[in-house]
Design a protein around this motif. Sequence first.
Motif, PDB file in Angstrom:
ATOM      1  N   GLN A  47     -17.804  -4.496  -6.017  1.00  0.00           N
ATOM      2  CA  GLN A  47     -17.106  -3.296  -6.468  1.00  0.00           C
ATOM      3  C   GLN A  47     -15.609  -3.406  -6.200  1.00  0.00           C
ATOM      4  O   GLN A  47     -15.177  -4.028  -5.230  1.00  0.00           O
ATOM      5  CB  GLN A  47     -17.663  -2.060  -5.750  1.00  0.00           C
ATOM      6  CG  GLN A  47     -19.131  -1.797  -6.059  1.00  0.00           C
ATOM      7  CD  GLN A  47     -19.362  -1.465  -7.514  1.00  0.00           C
ATOM      8  OE1 GLN A  47     -18.557  -0.765  -8.130  1.00  0.00           O
ATOM      9  NE2 GLN A  47     -20.447  -1.963  -8.086  1.00  0.00           N
ATOM     10  N   SER A  48     -14.822  -2.803  -7.065  1.00  0.00           N
ATOM     11  CA  SER A  48     -13.368  -2.814  -6.887  1.00  0.00           C
ATOM     12  C   SER A  48     -12.981  -1.971  -5.676  1.00  0.00           C
ATOM     13  O   SER A  48     -13.680  -1.025  -5.307  1.00  0.00           O
ATOM     14  CB  SER A  48     -12.675  -2.258  -8.139  1.00  0.00           C
ATOM     15  OG  SER A  48     -12.997  -3.038  -9.267  1.00  0.00           O
TER      16      SER A  48
ATOM     17  N   ALA B  74      -5.252   1.975  -2.597  1.00  0.00           N
ATOM     18  CA  ALA B  74      -4.151   1.574  -3.472  1.00  0.00           C
ATOM     19  C   ALA B  74      -4.195   0.067  -3.687  1.00  0.00           C
ATOM     20  O   ALA B  74      -4.434  -0.701  -2.762  1.00  0.00           O
ATOM     21  CB  ALA B  74      -2.828   1.989  -2.846  1.00  0.00           C
ATOM     22  N   ALA B  75      -3.972  -0.328  -4.914  1.00  0.00           N
ATOM     23  CA  ALA B  75      -4.085  -1.742  -5.267  1.00  0.00           C
ATOM     24  C   ALA B  75      -3.067  -2.576  -4.493  1.00  0.00           C
ATOM     25  O   ALA B  75      -1.875  -2.247  -4.474  1.00  0.00           O
ATOM     26  CB  ALA B  75      -3.870  -1.912  -6.760  1.00  0.00           C
ATOM     27  N   PRO B  76      -3.515  -3.653  -3.851  1.00  0.00           N
ATOM     28  CA  PRO B  76      -2.582  -4.533  -3.154  1.00  0.00           C
ATOM     29  C   PRO B  76      -1.707  -5.292  -4.145  1.00  0.00           C
ATOM     30  O   PRO B  76      -1.915  -5.236  -5.359  1.00  0.00           O
ATOM     31  CB  PRO B  76      -3.515  -5.494  -2.398  1.00  0.00           C
ATOM     32  CG  PRO B  76      -4.879  -4.880  -2.452  1.00  0.00           C
ATOM     33  CD  PRO B  76      -4.912  -4.070  -3.713  1.00  0.00           C
ATOM     34  N   ASP B  77      -0.761  -6.007  -3.623  1.00  0.00           N
ATOM     35  CA  ASP B  77       0.083  -6.861  -4.450  1.00  0.00           C
ATOM     36  C   ASP B  77      -0.684  -8.167  -4.667  1.00  0.00           C
ATOM     37  O   ASP B  77      -0.543  -9.129  -3.904  1.00  0.00           O
ATOM     38  CB  ASP B  77       1.423  -7.127  -3.741  1.00  0.00           C
ATOM     39  CG  ASP B  77       2.383  -7.928  -4.604  1.00  0.00           C
ATOM     40  OD1 ASP B  77       1.949  -8.441  -5.657  1.00  0.00           O
ATOM     41  OD2 ASP B  77       3.563  -8.046  -4.223  1.00  0.00           O
ATOM     42  N   TRP B  78      -1.507  -8.166  -5.724  1.00  0.00           N
ATOM     43  CA  TRP B  78      -2.376  -9.318  -5.941  1.00  0.00           C
ATOM     44  C   TRP B  78      -1.592 -10.588  -6.229  1.00  0.00           C
ATOM     45  O   TRP B  78      -2.031 -11.679  -5.855  1.00  0.00           O
ATOM     46  CB  TRP B  78      -3.338  -9.033  -7.092  1.00  0.00           C
ATOM     47  CG  TRP B  78      -4.360  -7.975  -6.788  1.00  0.00           C
ATOM     48  CD1 TRP B  78      -4.532  -6.790  -7.422  1.00  0.00           C
ATOM     49  CD2 TRP B  78      -5.343  -8.028  -5.750  1.00  0.00           C
ATOM     50  NE1 TRP B  78      -5.569  -6.086  -6.853  1.00  0.00           N
ATOM     51  CE2 TRP B  78      -6.091  -6.830  -5.813  1.00  0.00           C
ATOM     52  CE3 TRP B  78      -5.667  -8.951  -4.760  1.00  0.00           C
ATOM     53  CZ2 TRP B  78      -7.134  -6.531  -4.960  1.00  0.00           C
ATOM     54  CZ3 TRP B  78      -6.717  -8.665  -3.890  1.00  0.00           C
ATOM     55  CH2 TRP B  78      -7.434  -7.475  -3.992  1.00  0.00           C
TER      56      TRP B  78
ATOM     57  N   ILE C 149      -0.586 -11.996  -2.832  1.00  0.00           N
ATOM     58  CA  ILE C 149      -1.774 -12.502  -2.137  1.00  0.00           C
ATOM     59  C   ILE C 149      -2.241 -13.804  -2.777  1.00  0.00           C
ATOM     60  O   ILE C 149      -2.565 -14.774  -2.083  1.00  0.00           O
ATOM     61  CB  ILE C 149      -2.887 -11.448  -2.168  1.00  0.00           C
ATOM     62  CG1 ILE C 149      -2.460 -10.205  -1.392  1.00  0.00           C
ATOM     63  CG2 ILE C 149      -4.186 -12.007  -1.614  1.00  0.00           C
ATOM     64  CD1 ILE C 149      -3.419  -9.039  -1.513  1.00  0.00           C
ATOM     65  N   ALA C 150      -2.262 -13.838  -4.113  1.00  0.00           N
ATOM     66  CA  ALA C 150      -2.706 -15.042  -4.808  1.00  0.00           C
ATOM     67  C   ALA C 150      -1.766 -16.210  -4.538  1.00  0.00           C
ATOM     68  O   ALA C 150      -2.211 -17.354  -4.379  1.00  0.00           O
ATOM     69  CB  ALA C 150      -2.789 -14.760  -6.312  1.00  0.00           C
TER      70      ALA C 150
ATOM     71  N   THR D 161     -15.380 -12.859  -0.879  1.00  0.00           N
ATOM     72  CA  THR D 161     -15.365 -13.381  -2.241  1.00  0.00           C
ATOM     73  C   THR D 161     -14.764 -12.376  -3.236  1.00  0.00           C
ATOM     74  O   THR D 161     -14.082 -12.771  -4.176  1.00  0.00           O
ATOM     75  CB  THR D 161     -16.784 -13.746  -2.697  1.00  0.00           C
ATOM     76  OG1 THR D 161     -17.641 -12.601  -2.555  1.00  0.00           O
ATOM     77  CG2 THR D 161     -17.335 -14.887  -1.864  1.00  0.00           C
ATOM     78  N   GLY D 162     -15.006 -11.095  -3.009  1.00  0.00           N
ATOM     79  CA  GLY D 162     -14.465 -10.088  -3.926  1.00  0.00           C
ATOM     80  C   GLY D 162     -12.951 -10.060  -3.911  1.00  0.00           C
ATOM     81  O   GLY D 162     -12.309 -10.013  -4.962  1.00  0.00           O
ATOM     82  N   ARG D 163     -12.368 -10.098  -2.706  1.00  0.00           N
ATOM     83  CA  ARG D 163     -10.910 -10.058  -2.597  1.00  0.00           C
ATOM     84  C   ARG D 163     -10.292 -11.326  -3.175  1.00  0.00           C
ATOM     85  O   ARG D 163      -9.287 -11.281  -3.900  1.00  0.00           O
ATOM     86  CB  ARG D 163     -10.505  -9.890  -1.139  1.00  0.00           C
ATOM     87  CG  ARG D 163      -8.992  -9.743  -0.917  1.00  0.00           C
ATOM     88  CD  ARG D 163      -8.695  -9.496   0.558  1.00  0.00           C
ATOM     89  NE  ARG D 163      -7.273  -9.392   0.814  1.00  0.00           N
ATOM     90  CZ  ARG D 163      -6.544  -8.287   0.652  1.00  0.00           C
ATOM     91  NH1 ARG D 163      -7.113  -7.184   0.186  1.00  0.00           N
ATOM     92  NH2 ARG D 163      -5.250  -8.268   0.915  1.00  0.00           N
ATOM     93  N   LEU D 164     -10.891 -12.475  -2.869  1.00  0.00           N
ATOM     94  CA  LEU D 164     -10.362 -13.724  -3.394  1.00  0.00           C
ATOM     95  C   LEU D 164     -10.473 -13.765  -4.923  1.00  0.00           C
ATOM     96  O   LEU D 164      -9.531 -14.179  -5.614  1.00  0.00           O
ATOM     97  CB  LEU D 164     -11.123 -14.913  -2.790  1.00  0.00           C
ATOM     98  CG  LEU D 164     -10.753 -16.296  -3.328  1.00  0.00           C
ATOM     99  CD1 LEU D 164      -9.274 -16.579  -3.155  1.00  0.00           C
ATOM    100  CD2 LEU D 164     -11.593 -17.375  -2.647  1.00  0.00           C
TER     101      LEU D 164
END
Length: 378
Positions: free
Chosen positions: A254-255, A259-263, A266-267, A298-301
């Motif tokens: 699930q998402s 608040a959405a991180p700075d993907w 992070i990536a 795994t979801g965050r990655l």
Amino acid sequence: MTSANVEPVALFFGWRVALLGLATLQILLLALAVARQSANALANRLLAAFLVVLAGVITPYIIGFAGFYDAWPWLTFAPLAIPLALPPLLYAYAHALVTGQGPDRFRLHLIPPLLQFIYLGVGFSLPIEAKWDWYTGGHRAVVGPMLDGLLMVSLATYAFVSLRMLRTYRRALADQRSDGERFAADWLSRVIFALVLTLALHFSFALWDSLAGGLSFFQQTGLYLALSAIGLYLGVEGWRHASVRFPVPLPETQSETAAAPDWAAIATEYDARVKAAGWASEPDLSLPVVARRLATNTGRLSRAINLGLGVNFSTWINGLRAEAVAKALNEGAGADLLTLAMDAGFASKASFNRAFHARFGVAPSRYRRGDVSKSDFS
């Protein structure tokens, strides 16, 4: 096939009987070889069942070409060919291959072929005169075309579901593994397409025969040669993959509700750490392995890769591998391209060429020759 009241006739073992007979024997041997493999036992048994049924579908035409039905008319309606079993068995094989288990309530899928078997068994048990009258009358005019139409509907339905399932599986693998192409089962998709095309042609010929009477028994030789070729190809590929354990993708997570991180940031961090550690050189690298090493889940990655880099896991890792090969070429590595590709973690030449071209826009051989400006990709 002729009337029931015929004089004994000599059997004829011509080239049709030889080719179809040899192919059917090989299909049965492949079915036995596949069924004996312990890995992916359920999938292998389902494939073996499909191959046996396919051999049964071809068999009446082998003995028909040889003159068996002319010599022994009582063989009419012998329950050898149950083509309605082919579509659900092929779907069940694909399902078991990519999920590790059979379809839900699979026995219900086998009701139509069971009814076809019962129908043939009842017809086979009729007295010879009644059997022949029914075969040349109601069966040929009504039941036969109806069964052909039902076969096409069944095949089209199961083919659509199977191909959609395989596409979903490949997408899931691309999001979670760097070696997903090993398990893409492209050969199975080709078999499904070929089977649909072949039986669609058969249905067209059968319809022509029903409307105009323009198709003889011997004019169907091409159809059964094509079915034999499909069976041999599927049997060989199934046997080659019989001991390969296809990975079952992890369920989607699930998402995050916060608040959405700075993907992107992070990536970028994850990308730098993986590149510095050299993990991409491991051919079977997967999303769970990388997540564990990065001390994340795994979801965050997965979201960091998808949202921060705009690619899936496979494209990301194979891009890093392509960069490693390019770096070696820039440094004047003298090894051949395939060796460099394998050292970088690629499992095949084809996957290397695709990934390298996707990353740099040129083939690796052109890159090595200096046909492009390498500084543009540094």
